[in-house]
Design an enzyme around this catalytic site. Sequence first.
Site, PDB file in Angstrom:
ATOM      1  N   ASN A 111       0.845  -1.194   0.000  1.00 51.64           N
ATOM      2  CA  ASN A 111       0.000   0.000   0.000  1.00 51.64           C
ATOM      3  C   ASN A 111       0.879   1.242   0.000  1.00 51.64           C
ATOM      4  OD1 ASN A 111      -2.400   1.614   0.232  1.00 51.64           O
ATOM      5  ND2 ASN A 111      -1.923   1.888   2.409  1.00 51.64           N
TER       6      ASN A 111
ATOM      7  N   HIS B  38       0.912   5.227   1.231  1.00 50.63           N
ATOM      8  CA  HIS B  38       0.231   6.115   2.176  1.00 50.63           C
ATOM      9  C   HIS B  38       0.917   7.473   2.160  1.00 50.63           C
ATOM     10  CE1 HIS B  38      -2.180   7.175   5.670  1.00 50.63           C
ATOM     11  NE2 HIS B  38      -1.083   7.707   6.209  1.00 50.63           N
TER      12      HIS B  38
ATOM     13  N   ASP C 132      -2.397   0.900   8.110  1.00 48.07           N
ATOM     14  CA  ASP C 132      -1.195   1.693   7.796  1.00 48.07           C
ATOM     15  C   ASP C 132      -0.030   1.351   8.721  1.00 48.07           C
ATOM     16  OD1 ASP C 132      -3.357   4.567   7.264  1.00 48.07           O
ATOM     17  OD2 ASP C 132      -2.717   3.013   5.856  1.00 48.07           O
TER      18      ASP C 132
ATOM     19  N   SER D  94       4.922   6.863   2.156  1.00 44.91           N
ATOM     20  CA  SER D  94       5.480   5.575   2.555  1.00 44.91           C
ATOM     21  C   SER D  94       4.822   4.455   1.768  1.00 44.91           C
ATOM     22  CB  SER D  94       5.211   5.323   4.047  1.00 44.91           C
ATOM     23  OG  SER D  94       5.610   6.413   4.850  1.00 44.91           O
TER      24      SER D  94
HETATM   25  C1  GRF Z   1      -2.577   8.946  -3.038  1.00 46.52           C
HETATM   26  O1  GRF Z   1      -2.160  10.141  -2.438  1.00 46.52           O
HETATM   27  C2  GRF Z   1      -2.310   7.792  -2.112  1.00 46.52           C
HETATM   28  O2  GRF Z   1      -1.164   7.958  -1.282  1.00 46.52           O
HETATM   29  C3  GRF Z   1      -3.538   7.785  -1.274  1.00 46.52           C
HETATM   30  O3  GRF Z   1      -4.600   8.076  -2.161  1.00 46.52           O
HETATM   31  C4  GRF Z   1      -4.092   8.896  -3.222  1.00 46.52           C
HETATM   32  C5  GRF Z   1      -4.496   8.222  -4.513  1.00 46.52           C
HETATM   33  O4  GRF Z   1      -4.160   8.981  -5.602  1.00 46.52           O
HETATM   34  N1  GRF Z   1      -3.752   6.532  -0.571  1.00 46.52           N
HETATM   35  P1  GRF Z   1      -4.227   8.350  -7.091  1.00 46.52           P
HETATM   36  O5  GRF Z   1      -5.619   7.762  -7.260  1.00 46.52           O
HETATM   37  O6  GRF Z   1      -3.170   7.286  -7.194  1.00 46.52           O
HETATM   38  O7  GRF Z   1      -3.974   9.515  -7.971  1.00 46.52           O
END
Ligand code: GRF
Length: 196
Positions: free
Chosen positions: A108, A110, A146, A137
């Site tokens: 994932n 984050h 997370d 991260s």
């Molecule tokens: C990203 O900032 C990711 O870290 C978070 O959700 C956002 C998704 O953006 N979990 P995208 O759909 O990849 O543009």
Amino acid sequence: MTKRVAILISGGGSNMVRLVESMVGDHPARPCLVLSNVPDAGGLQKARDMGVPTAVVDHRAFKGDREGFEKALISEIDAYQPDIIALAGFMRILTPVFIDYYAGRMLNIHPSLLPKYRGLDTHARAIAAGDAEAGCSVHEVTAELDGGPILGQARVAIDADDTPDTLAARVLEQEHRLYPAVLRRFASDDRRRLDL
Ligand code: GRF
């Protein structure tokens, strides 16, 4: 043996696009599926345009029945036989049942420097706390939200006039560098931590 990667999204999919674009040439993996829980997620069309199979499992159809939703999710995902699951802006909290089923092969991204600011509104919280830097991260997914082992991080300085949106935009640029780099290592069974 080339690894197969399923990418789960809920929104625009900018991270998904970078992951798919990176899996070419001597990369040890290839995308096999982009799945969304939101039927009109913008990332689905981007995936189709790049020739990646797509699927939708709409969580709303399950009316809060998480077990039912996850059973449907697993059967849809497993139809594509992925080796790795990459969560990329997938905005559903997964239960230990789903997480244990894919244990050790799910990543994932984050938008914070974990373990700081798990959950939502990470940029607003970093600015409100007066932090000097923020970042993103990539971690392995465990039952602790997370909270899994961190495989990579990238840092971004916070400017005095930053808003959550301006900071999010600069962090997203780093996400687009970090996630492909970590996925490449992960697909080569290299669990060394990467700091950009
Ligand atoms: C990203 O900032 C990711 O870290 C978070 O959700 C956002 C998704 O953006 N979990 P995208 O759909 O990849 O543009």
